[in-house]
Write a protein that holds these residues in place. Structure first.
Motif, mmCIF file in Angstrom:
data_model
loop_
_atom_site.group_PDB
_atom_site.id
_atom_site.type_symbol
_atom_site.label_atom_id
_atom_site.label_comp_id
_atom_site.label_asym_id
_atom_site.label_seq_id
_atom_site.Cartn_x
_atom_site.Cartn_y
_atom_site.Cartn_z
ATOM 1 N N SER A 154 0.848 -1.197 0.000
ATOM 2 C CA SER A 154 0.000 0.000 0.000
ATOM 3 C C SER A 154 0.877 1.237 0.000
ATOM 4 O O SER A 154 2.010 1.222 0.492
ATOM 5 N N GLY A 161 -3.346 10.800 -7.475
ATOM 6 C CA GLY A 161 -3.755 9.402 -7.308
ATOM 7 C C GLY A 161 -5.135 9.096 -7.846
ATOM 8 O O GLY A 161 -5.388 7.990 -8.335
ATOM 9 N N ILE A 162 -6.061 10.049 -7.777
ATOM 10 C CA ILE A 162 -7.418 9.828 -8.281
ATOM 11 C C ILE A 162 -7.452 9.957 -9.797
ATOM 12 O O ILE A 162 -8.053 9.145 -10.501
ATOM 13 N N ALA A 190 -3.436 2.331 -14.108
ATOM 14 C CA ALA A 190 -4.391 2.533 -13.024
ATOM 15 C C ALA A 190 -5.572 1.571 -13.067
ATOM 16 O O ALA A 190 -6.220 1.345 -12.038
ATOM 17 N N THR A 196 -6.512 -0.630 -6.234
ATOM 18 C CA THR A 196 -7.662 0.161 -5.824
ATOM 19 C C THR A 196 -7.186 1.457 -5.165
ATOM 20 O O THR A 196 -6.054 1.553 -4.684
ATOM 21 N N ARG A 197 -8.085 2.445 -5.161
ATOM 22 C CA ARG A 197 -7.762 3.756 -4.611
ATOM 23 C C ARG A 197 -8.735 4.083 -3.480
ATOM 24 O O ARG A 197 -9.902 3.694 -3.523
ATOM 25 N N SER A 198 -8.242 4.824 -2.501
ATOM 26 C CA SER A 198 -9.111 5.301 -1.442
ATOM 27 C C SER A 198 -9.886 6.518 -1.932
ATOM 28 O O SER A 198 -9.656 7.010 -3.035
ATOM 29 N N CYS A 212 -4.619 10.547 -2.570
ATOM 30 C CA CYS A 212 -5.308 9.378 -2.047
ATOM 31 C C CYS A 212 -4.305 8.309 -1.633
ATOM 32 O O CYS A 212 -3.094 8.472 -1.768
ATOM 33 N N LEU A 214 -3.215 4.225 -2.292
ATOM 34 C CA LEU A 214 -3.304 3.170 -3.304
ATOM 35 C C LEU A 214 -3.048 1.830 -2.632
ATOM 36 O O LEU A 214 -2.137 1.708 -1.797
#
Length: 380
Positions: A154, A161-162, A190, A196-198, A212, A214
């Motif tokens: 992580s 990041g988004i 991506a 996955t992203r927060s 964010c 990852l």
């Protein structure tokens, strides 16, 4: 301030273009972007059309192949405009530097043209929840599996990041126990399954800069995605590019500090207390005079560092010193200027209040200033 002889006519014309873009297409909408916690993609594409992204990218890979002074102008003007959401452009520029300097031909051809055009957005994932400046202590691992790597781990505080279409991941690919020799940089798209992203992280400032966490769970990527085509080179690649990353923080800090000073100068000339403008009080004039001198010194330092960078002479310790001193200068300027605003300076409608929220992170990212002191101390 002192005259600057760093720039030529084409740089001045480019600065005018950047300022128009920021004034007309960014500043009026920045508050909306802060609410949305990201800059819309069409702004990236517009910046690409204007040549503001990855200006040093060679023409063979879709760039303009210009010198770093053009990058400097973008960073200065973004700082002056208080459009901190556009700091993602700088992260994007840093990612391009990794590809330009270390990428394989296939990697350059695949990613760089779209990056320069603003059609492809990039990010880099270094920091982990339990690992900050000590990159050799990362735990994200890429395990060999035939012609692929399987990545688990992580990352946090990921700028862009988004929005990003790919991320350069700092991961361990070896088990030698020698730290730096076990680290590689791996390009991960991506939309790769397992990545996955927060939600966007809630920060003190930089609300429009999407940030964010990852998460990598059995993320399979081809070994051809290792930056440069050979594992174990990641730490060397990071160290080579960190000097520019730290210089960019120094540049943005100076642009922002100049804007904070100039807006305060205007305020003290117009705001009246006890029957006269604030600037007519000796205390106010002396404080502003001290800031003017410090800003002139900081600008001279940064400009000289840029000369060294353009000539290939800028060393890591000098870049660390610039990052440390200029980011702390920005904080000092904002603190004094907010005090001169009185209660109005505590209101978010006032630019100095927004500087107060935005400036603090400059002493943390790109390596905390305590680490910068250590790097400088090693040269004693």
């Amino acid at each position: 301030m002192i005259p600057r002889d760093l720039f030529e006519h084409e740089h001045d014309e480019f600065r005018n273009t950047v300022r128009r873009f920021l004034n007309e297409e960014c500043i009026p909408f920045h508050e909306q972007w802060e609410a949305e916690q990201r800059v819309p993609r069409h702004i990236w594409q517009r910046a690409g059309q204007l040549g503001m992204l990855n200006v040093t990218t060679p023409q063979a890979y879709g760039g303009l192949e210009l010198d770093r002074r053009f990058s400097m102008i973008v960073q200065e003007e973004v700082g002056r405009a208080l459009t901190k959401g556009l700091n993602g452009f700088n992260v994007h520029d840093i990612c391009a530097g990794y590809l330009i300097n270390f990428g394989t031909q296939e990697q350059k051809q695949r990613w760089l043209p779209g990056m320069a055009a603003g059609e492809i957005i990039s990010a880099i994932a270094m920091t982990e929840p339990n690992t900050g400046s000590d990159l050799q202590a990362i735990t994200t691992r890429a395990v060999s599996d035939g012609g692929d790597y399987i990545i688990d781990g992580s990352k946090t505080f990921i700028s862009n990041g988004i929005n990003c279409d790919f991320v350069i991941v700092v991961a361990k690919t070896g088990n030698s126990g020698k730290g730096s020799r076990d680290i590689s940089l791996i390009i991960v798209e991506a939309d790769t399954p397992g990545l996955t992203r927060s939600r966007p992280l809630k920060k003190i400032g930089m609300h429009a800069q999407d940030t964010c966490m990852l998460f990598f769970e059995n993320v399979r990527v081809p070994k051809a995605n290792v930056l440069g085509g050979a594992e174990g080179q990641g730490f060397y690649q990071l160290m080579k590019e960190l000097a520019w990353e730290r210089m960019s923080v120094a540049i943005e800090s100076m642009g922002s500090a100049m804007a904070a000073f100039e807006s305060t100068l205007d305020y003290t000339r117009s705001r009246r207390v006890f029957g006269k403008p604030i600037i007519e009080f000796q205390n106010s004039r002396f404080k502003l005079a001290e800031l003017k001198v410090e800003l002139a010194l900081g600008q001279s330092f940064v400009d000289q560092c840029m000369v060294q960078l353009l000539e290939g002479r800028l060393d890591g310790a000098t870049a660390a010193a610039a990052k440390m001193w200029c980011s702390e200068l920005y904080g000092r300027v904002v603190d004094v200027c907010l005090q001169l605003h009185g209660g109005n300076g505590y209101m978010l409608e006032c630019p100095i209040a927004r500087h107060y929220l935005e400036c603090r992170v400059n002493r943390i990212y790109a390596g905390s200033n305590d680490i910068m002191r250590e790097l400088v101390a090693r040269t004693l």
